[in-house]
Design a protein around this motif. Structure first.
Motif, mmCIF file in Angstrom:
data_model
loop_
_atom_site.group_PDB
_atom_site.id
_atom_site.type_symbol
_atom_site.label_atom_id
_atom_site.label_comp_id
_atom_site.label_asym_id
_atom_site.label_seq_id
_atom_site.Cartn_x
_atom_site.Cartn_y
_atom_site.Cartn_z
ATOM 1 N N UNK A 1 0.850 -1.189 0.000
ATOM 2 C CA UNK A 1 0.000 0.000 0.000
ATOM 3 C C UNK A 1 0.886 1.239 0.000
ATOM 4 N N UNK A 2 0.460 2.307 -0.674
ATOM 5 C CA UNK A 2 1.170 3.575 -0.724
ATOM 6 C C UNK A 2 0.881 4.366 0.531
ATOM 7 N N UNK A 3 1.867 5.105 1.030
ATOM 8 C CA UNK A 3 1.731 5.895 2.224
ATOM 9 C C UNK A 3 1.005 7.200 1.967
ATOM 10 N N UNK A 4 0.689 7.932 3.052
ATOM 11 C CA UNK A 4 -0.016 9.212 2.919
ATOM 12 C C UNK A 4 0.819 10.249 2.159
ATOM 13 N N UNK A 5 2.172 10.155 2.257
ATOM 14 C CA UNK A 5 3.004 11.126 1.544
ATOM 15 C C UNK A 5 2.823 10.992 0.032
ATOM 16 N N UNK A 6 2.737 9.750 -0.435
ATOM 17 C CA UNK A 6 2.602 9.542 -1.882
ATOM 18 C C UNK A 6 1.221 9.982 -2.348
ATOM 19 N N UNK A 7 0.213 9.765 -1.508
ATOM 20 C CA UNK A 7 -1.141 10.211 -1.866
ATOM 21 C C UNK A 7 -1.190 11.729 -1.956
ATOM 22 N N UNK A 8 -0.504 12.382 -1.005
ATOM 23 C CA UNK A 8 -0.462 13.849 -1.050
ATOM 24 C C UNK A 8 0.266 14.323 -2.299
ATOM 25 N N UNK A 9 1.354 13.614 -2.685
ATOM 26 C CA UNK A 9 2.099 13.988 -3.898
ATOM 27 C C UNK A 9 1.229 13.802 -5.133
ATOM 28 N N UNK A 10 0.413 12.758 -5.140
ATOM 29 C CA UNK A 10 -0.463 12.512 -6.278
ATOM 30 C C UNK A 10 -1.441 13.680 -6.452
ATOM 31 N N UNK A 11 -2.043 14.098 -5.332
ATOM 32 C CA UNK A 11 -2.974 15.227 -5.419
ATOM 33 C C UNK A 11 -2.239 16.510 -5.861
ATOM 34 N N UNK A 12 -1.036 16.683 -5.338
ATOM 35 C CA UNK A 12 -0.237 17.867 -5.700
ATOM 36 C C UNK A 12 0.038 17.906 -7.205
ATOM 37 N N UNK A 13 0.426 16.780 -7.762
ATOM 38 C CA UNK A 13 0.749 16.726 -9.198
ATOM 39 C C UNK A 13 -0.505 16.934 -10.046
ATOM 40 N N UNK A 14 -1.629 16.401 -9.589
ATOM 41 C CA UNK A 14 -2.876 16.577 -10.347
ATOM 42 C C UNK A 14 -3.271 18.050 -10.405
ATOM 43 N N UNK A 15 -3.161 18.716 -9.249
ATOM 44 C CA UNK A 15 -3.519 20.139 -9.205
ATOM 45 C C UNK A 15 -2.565 20.962 -10.075
ATOM 46 N N UNK A 16 -1.268 20.659 -9.982
ATOM 47 C CA UNK A 16 -0.277 21.433 -10.732
ATOM 48 C C UNK A 16 -0.424 21.207 -12.239
ATOM 49 N N UNK A 17 -0.748 19.980 -12.608
ATOM 50 C CA UNK A 17 -0.942 19.681 -14.027
ATOM 51 C C UNK A 17 -2.129 20.467 -14.581
ATOM 52 N N UNK A 18 -3.205 20.504 -13.804
ATOM 53 C CA UNK A 18 -4.376 21.254 -14.249
ATOM 54 C C UNK A 18 -4.077 22.743 -14.323
#
Length: 952
Positions: A1-18
Motif C-alpha cells: 500500500x502507498x503511504x499518505x506522503x505519496x497520496x499527497x504527492x499525487x494530489x499535488x501533481x494533479x492540481x499542478x498539471x491542471x
C-alpha cells in the motif's frame, strides 16, 4: 500500500498539471497573439521570449504528466513498482532541469518587461480576464498593474509547487528507514530540489532587481544594457565603490559582464576575461582585463569583501557556462577562477593589435598558450603566445594587394617577432628557408626565386638585418653564372669568384655589386688574364694574358664600339712551354675566404643551443621542420598548417639524445652512434650535416662544378669534419654537465686523430659526389693519357705484357693458367694475377679513403701470395720487382679516373698514415699511374713487330 506522503504527492501533481494547462490556454496562448510582423525590434524580441516560455511550460507539463503516470502505476501495483520507480526520485535531475529552463525563460521575459508590454498593448482583453487571474493566484492579492498580475500568475504556481516538492521529500526522508532501497534516491532528490528552491529564489530576485534597474537609467543607457541575458548581481548605488583610474560614476555587476558608467559612456568587460587580484589592504582589490587594469576601493572592509566575493563568483560561473547551486551566498567556501582560460576578444586600443581578434588561451589578461590572431585586413597568426606576445612556433599570413596572393611565414617567434628557424612562402612565389632575428632574415638562409621569375636566382649564405651580408653563394640561372664570395648590404662586396656555365672564371674584388680593381680571368682553354676589368667584367686597361702554350701578351686592353677586344702590347713567344698539368690546376679563391669562417652562420644556431644547455623548447628552432610543397601557396586555411616532424617522433627528445650519447663513448660504439646520428635528419648532428650538404651543393654542383674550385671544396670538407667533431664534443659536454661531470681536455693530436680517423670517413659520403666530380675535372687530362695507355696495354696478351713491363720470368704465374687443347700461353689474356686484379677493382666501390687504402693493401697481399705460390716459398717483393707487377695489375684492372681516385685518397687520408705502409703503397700506385701514361708514348714508338695487329 502507498503511504499518505505519496497520496499527497499525487494530489499535488494533479492540481499542478491542471494549473499548467490553464496557464497555457488562458495566459500564454493569448500572449502569443502579438503581431509577429511588427517592425519594432523590441516587440519581436518579446514575442521570441514568450514563445520560449510557452515551450518551457509545455515541457514542464509533460514532465508533470509523466510524474503522475508513475504515481498512478505505483498506486495500482504497489508490489510491482517500488518507491524508486517514482519519476521524482529516479529522474530528479531531469525534473530539476525542466524547472530551471522554465525559470530561465520566465526571468528573461521579466527582465525585458515583456509582460508589461504585452499587457499594455492588450489592456482591454486582460481586464476582462481579471477573474481568471485571481483563480490562479490563490491566496495572494491581485493588486498592481496588469503586467505585474500576469507575472505573478506565471510564477506563483511554480514556486509553490517546488516548495511542496521539498516538503514532501523531507517528510519522505524522515518516514523511510536508512536501509530502504530508495534511501539514496530520496537523499539525492532532497538535495536537488533544495538547491532548486534556492536557485529559484535568487534567480527571481536578480530578475526583479534587473528590471528595477532600467528605471534608474537614461533611455540611451537602457537601450544599450537592456538584454534578456543580463542579471544584476551588484550595484554601486547599493554598496558604494570607487574605481581608479577610470573614475566610473556607477558600477554594475551583471552575471556575464562588468559595466562601468561614465556619463553616456559605457565600458563593458566580459567576465570570462576578467581576473581578480586581491589588494594589499582590506579596502582595495584589482581587476585585470585584456586592455585595462583598474582598482576597486570600498569605504569599509565589509563592502570590499562583498564586491570582491561577488565579482569572483560571477567570473567562476561565467567560465563554467552555468549557474551553480546555490548561486550566491550559501555560506560555502568561495571557489577561485582559474588563472589560465580560453576565450575570444577584439582589441580596441591603438597599436599593432588594434581591431585584431584573438581567440585562444589566456593568462592574467594576456594571450598565453595556443591561439589565433585575426586582423580585419586579412592577416592571421596561429601559434603559441607568451605573456601577450607571439612566442614559439607560429604561422603568420599576410595578404598582398594582388588577389589570392599571400606571404606565409612558418617560423619560430620570440617576444612578438620572428626569431629562429623559419620557412617563408611569399606571394611572389619566392621561398626563404633559414633563420630570423627580430623579424628580419639573420644568420644562415636560402632564398629561392620563383621558377618563372624574369631573373631567376638562388642565394645560399649569410644574412644580416634582412640583407645578404657575409659569405654567400648566388646562382643566376638566366645568365648561367654563380658568384661565390662576400656580400654587404645586399650587394656583392669584397673578394669574390664568378664561375660561368661557359667555363670562364673571374676572381677579384667587388664593390657595390661590381668588380673593381685588379683581378684574374681563367678561360675554358686555361688561358690566364691578370689585370683590370670594367664593372661588367670586360677587360680594360693594363693587363697580361698567358696562353696555354706559354706565349704571353702584355699591354693595354679595351673594347671598341663594335664587337671584339682591342689590345696594344708585346707578344712574347720565346718562353718555354709550361707544364700543362700545372696550367690546368690553377685554383681560385685561395686565401680569399678563410675556410673556418665561411659557413659560421650554419654552426651559430647549434652553439647557441649548446651554450643554453640544449633546452627542449629550442630543439625545433634548431632542427627546423618540413613542408610537402614549399612553393605552392595554397588558398584558405591550409596556409595555417605545416607538416612539422617533432624530434620525439624519430630522434627522441634532448634528454634521450644526451643519455644515448653517454652510453656510446667507446671507440666502436662511438662510431656506430655517430653513423646513426649523422644519418638522422632529426638529430642535431644530422641536421648540421644536411645543412652543410646543402651549402656544398649550392657551391660546387651544377655551374659550380669547375676544376678551379677543387681546393676550396677539399678544404671545406675537412673543415666540416673538424666542426662536426667539435659539435659532438659540445653535446657530450652538456650531457656530462647534467651528470655533474666534466669533459676532459683534448690535445691537438688526439683531435686530429678523431677528425680524420673517425668523423671524416663517416661524413665524406655526403659530399663525395660533388667533390669527386671536381677531382675528375681537375685531372681530366692526366686521366685521358692514362686511359689511352690502358687501352694500348689491353691489346697485349698476358705473357707479352709481362715481358713488355720487364717482369722477371720466374715470377710469371704460368702454372696458374689452365689451357685448353688449342690454347697457347702466348695467347692467354686477363688470367695472370687475376685475384689481385679483382681485388684492386674494388677500390671504386667505397668512398672511404681508409677503405680504399685497405683495398690497395689487400691487392699488394694478393700479388705477394701469387708470387709465393709460383716460387714455392715465401717471398717479399723488392720495389724493383713490385712496381712492374703492380703496373700489370693496374693495367688489367682498367679502373676509370684512377688519377682522380689517387689524388682524392692522398688529400683525404688520415695524416697518421703518412710515412707508413699505406703511404708507401699509394706512392707505388701513383708511380704506376704515371708509368702507364708514359707507356702510351713509348708504345707509339715501338718497332713494327709490336704493331697491335700482331699482338693477336
Amino acid at each position: 500500500m502507498c503511504g499518505p506522503e505519496e497520496a499527497a504527492l499525487l494530489r499535488l501533481e494533479e492540481v499542478f498539471s491542471a494549473t499548467l494547462a490553464r496557464i497555457n490556454n488562458l495566459i500564454l496562448q493569448p500572449l502569443l497573439s502579438t503581431d509577429p510582423e511588427s517592425s519594432d525590434p523590441q516587440d519581436r524580441e518579446c514575442l521570441r521570449l514568450l514563445q520560449q516560455l510557452h515551450k518551457s511550460s509545455q515541457q514542464l507539463g509533460e514532465v508533470t504528466e509523466d510524474s503522475l503516470y508513475s504515481l498512478w502505476e505505483r498506486q495500482r501495483h504497489p508490489h510491482s513498482f517500488g518507491l524508486e520507480s517514482l519519476l521524482l526520485l529516479r529522474s530528479a535531475d531531469l525534473v530539476m532541469q525542466v524547472h530551471m529552463e522554465y525559470i530561465e525563460s520566465y526571468t528573461s521575459c521579466l527582465v525585458v518587461q515583456a509582460f508589461h508590454k504585452v499587457a499594455k498593448s492588450k489592456s482591454v482583453y486582460w481586464r476582462g480576464r481579471q477573474k481568471v487571474l485571481r483563480q490562479i493566484l490563490t491566496g495572494m492579492g491581485c493588486e498592481g498593474s496588469l503586467g505585474t498580475t500576469l507575472a505573478q500568475a506565471l510564477r506563483q504556481p511554480l514556486t509553490q509547487h517546488v516548495q511542496q516538492y521539498v516538503l514532501f521529500l523531507l517528510s519522505l526522508r524522515d518516514t523511510i528507514g536508512e536501509r530502504h532501497p530508495a534511501q539514496e534516491l530520496v537523499m539525492h532528490a532532497v538535495t536537488i530540489f533544495g538547491n532548486l528552491q534556492s536557485f529559484m529564489g535568487q534567480a527571481l530576485d536578480q530578475a526583479v532587481a534587473t528590471q528595477a534597474l532600467w528605471h534608474t537609467l537614461s533611455s540611451q543607457l537602457r537601450d544599450v544594457l537592456c538584454t534578456p541575458t543580463h542579471r544584476l548581481l551588484q550595484d554601486s548605488q547599493d554598496v558604494p565603490v570607487v574605481v581608479t583610474p577610470l573614475r566610473a560614476e556607477r558600477v554594475l555587476l551583471f552575471d556575464d559582464a562588468l559595466v562601468l558608467l561614465q556619463g553616456h559612456n559605457v565600458h563593458t568587460f566580459d567576465l570570462k576575461l576578467l581576473w581578480v587580484n586581491p589588494g594589499q589592504d582590506r579596502y582595495t582589490f584589482h581587476l585585470l582585463t585584456p586592455e585595462e587594469e583598474f582598482s576597486f576601493c570600498a569605504r569599509d572592509p565589509q563592502s570590499q569583501v562583498v564586491w570582491q566575493w561577488k565579482v569572483t563568483q560571477a567570473v567562476c560561473q561565467a567560465l563554467r557556462g552555468k549557474k551553480d547551486f546555490p548561486v550566491l551566498g550559501a555560506g560555502l567556501e568561495p571557489s577561485e577562477p582559474p588563472v589560465c582560460r580560453s576565450g575570444a576578444y577584439t582589441f580596441r586600443a591603438e597599436g599593432r593589435l588594434c581591431q585584431a581578434t584573438y581567440e585562444g588561451q589566456w593568462r592574467w589578461g594576456r594571450p598565453h598558450g595556443k591561439g589565433t590572431l585575426k586582423w580585419p585586413d586579412g592577416r592571421n597568426h596561429v601559434g603559441d603566445f607568451f605573456k601577450g606576445l607571439e612566442q614559439g612556433f607560429g604561422i603568420h599570413l599576410v595578404p598582398q594587394a594582388a588577389e589570392d596572393k599571400f606571404d606565409c611565414y612558418k617560423c619560430h617567434w620570440q617576444e612578438g617577432t620572428m626569431c629562429g628557424y623559419g620557412i617563408c612562402e611569399y606571394g611572389t612565389d619566392e621561398v626563404y628557408k633559414g633563420y630570423f632575428h627580430e623579424g628580419l632574415r639573420h644568420g644562415f638562409g636560402v632564398l629561392d626565386s620563383a621558377p618563372q621569375a624574369p631573373q631567376p636566382f638562388k642565394y645560399t649564405g649569410h644574412w644580416e638585418k634582412g640583407q645578404r651580408s657575409g659569405y654567400g653563394v648566388q646562382e643566376d640561372s638566366d645568365r648561367g653564372e654563380r658568384y661565390i664570395g662576400m656580400w654587404r648590404a645586399d650587394q656583392r662586396h669584397g673578394p669574390g669568384v664568378v664561375v660561368t656555365q661557359a667555363g670562364v672564371c673571374y676572381q677579384g674584388t667587388f664593390q657595390a655589386d661590381k668588380m673593381v680593381g685588379p683581378g684574374i680571368l681563367l678561360s675554358e682553354d686555361d688561358s690566364l688574364y691578370e689585370g683590370t676589368f670594367t664593372r661588367d667584367l670586360t677587360l680594360v686597361g693594363k693587363g697580361k694574358v698567358t696562353f696555354p702554350n706559354g706565349f704571353t701578351l702584355e699591354g693595354s686592353f679595351s673594347s671598341g664600339s663594335g664587337k671584339g677586344l682591342y689590345t696594344q702590347g708585346v707578344l712574347d713567344t720565346a718562353a718555354l712551354p709550361p707544364d700543362p698539368s700545372n696550367i690546368c690546376k690553377r685554383q681560385l679563391g685561395l686565401g680569399a675566404f678563410p675556410v673556418e669562417s665561411r659557413w659560421r652562420g650554419v654552426y651559430s644556431p647549434f652553439w647557441h643551443f649548446v651554450i643554453a644547455d640544449c633546452p627542449g623548447d629550442l630543439q625545433e628552432a634548431l632542427l627546423g621542420f618540413h613542408m610537402q610543397s614549399p612553393r605552392e601557396l595554397r588558398k584558405s586555411q591550409e596556409y595555417l598548417c605545416c607538416e612539422r616532424s617533432h624530434p620525439k617522433d624519430s630522434a627522441g627528445n634532448v634528454e634521450d639524445i644526451l643519455e644515448e650519447l653517454l652510453q656510446h663513448r667507446e671507440p666502436k660504439a662511438l662510431q656506430q652512434y655517430l653513423r646513426k646520428a649523422l644519418s638522422n635528419s632529426l638529430h642535431p648532428l644530422g641536421k648540421l650535416l644536411r645543412t652543410l650538404m646543402l651549402t656544398f651543393q649550392a657551391t660546387y654542383a651544377g655551374v659550380g662544378a669547375n676544376k678551379h674550385l677543387q681546393f676550396l671544396a677539399q678544404e671545406e670538407v675537412k673543415q666540416h669534419a673538424q666542426e662536426l667533431w667539435a659539435a659532438y664534443r659540445g653535446l657530450l659536454q652538456v650531457a656530462l654537465q647534467r651528470k655533474g661531470q666534466a669533459l676532459e681536455d683534448e690535445d691537438e693530436e688526439t683531435r686530429d686523430l678523431q677528425v680524420h680517423g673517425l668523423m671524416l670517413p663517416l661524413m665524406l659520403p655526403s659530399f663525395y659526389s660533388e667533390l669527386f666530380t671536381l677531382y675528375l675535372l681537375l685531372h681530366e687530362r692526366e686521366d685521358g693519357l692514362y686511359s689511352q695507355g690502358i687501352t694500348h696495354l689491353s691489346l697485349f696478351p698476358d705473357t707479352k705484357l709481362l715481358e713488355f713491363l720487364d717482369v722477371q720470368k720466374h715470377l710469371w704465374p704460368l702454372k696458374d693458367l689452365k689451357l685448353t687443347t688449342n690454347q697457347r700461353y702466348s695467347l692467354v689474356r686477363d688470367k695472370c694475377f687475376l685475384s689481385a686484379t679483382e681485388c684492386l677493382q674494388k677500390i671504386v666501390t667505397t668512398v672511404n679513403p681508409r677503405e680504399k687504402l685497405e683495398v690497395l693493401e689487400k691487392t699488394y697481399g694478393e700479388i705477394e701470395t701469387t708470387v709465393t705460390r709460383v716460387l714455392g716459398q715465401e717471398h717479399k717483393l723488392p720495389m724493383d720487382d713490385l712496381l712492374p707487377l703492380l703496373v700489370y695489375v693496374v693495367s688489367r684492372a682498367r679502373i676509370q679516373h684512377l688519377g682522380a681516385e689517387i689524388h682524392l685518397i692522398r688529400d683525404m687520408m688520415d695524416p697518421v698514415h703518412i710515412g707508413g705502409l699505406y703511404d708507401f703503397l699509394l706512392t707505388a700506385l701513383e708511380s704506376c699511374y704515371e708509368h702507364i701514361q708514359k707507356e702510351d708514348m713509348r708504345l707509339r714508338h715501338l718497332p713494327g713487330h709490336w704493331d697491335s695487329r700482331e699482338l693477336w
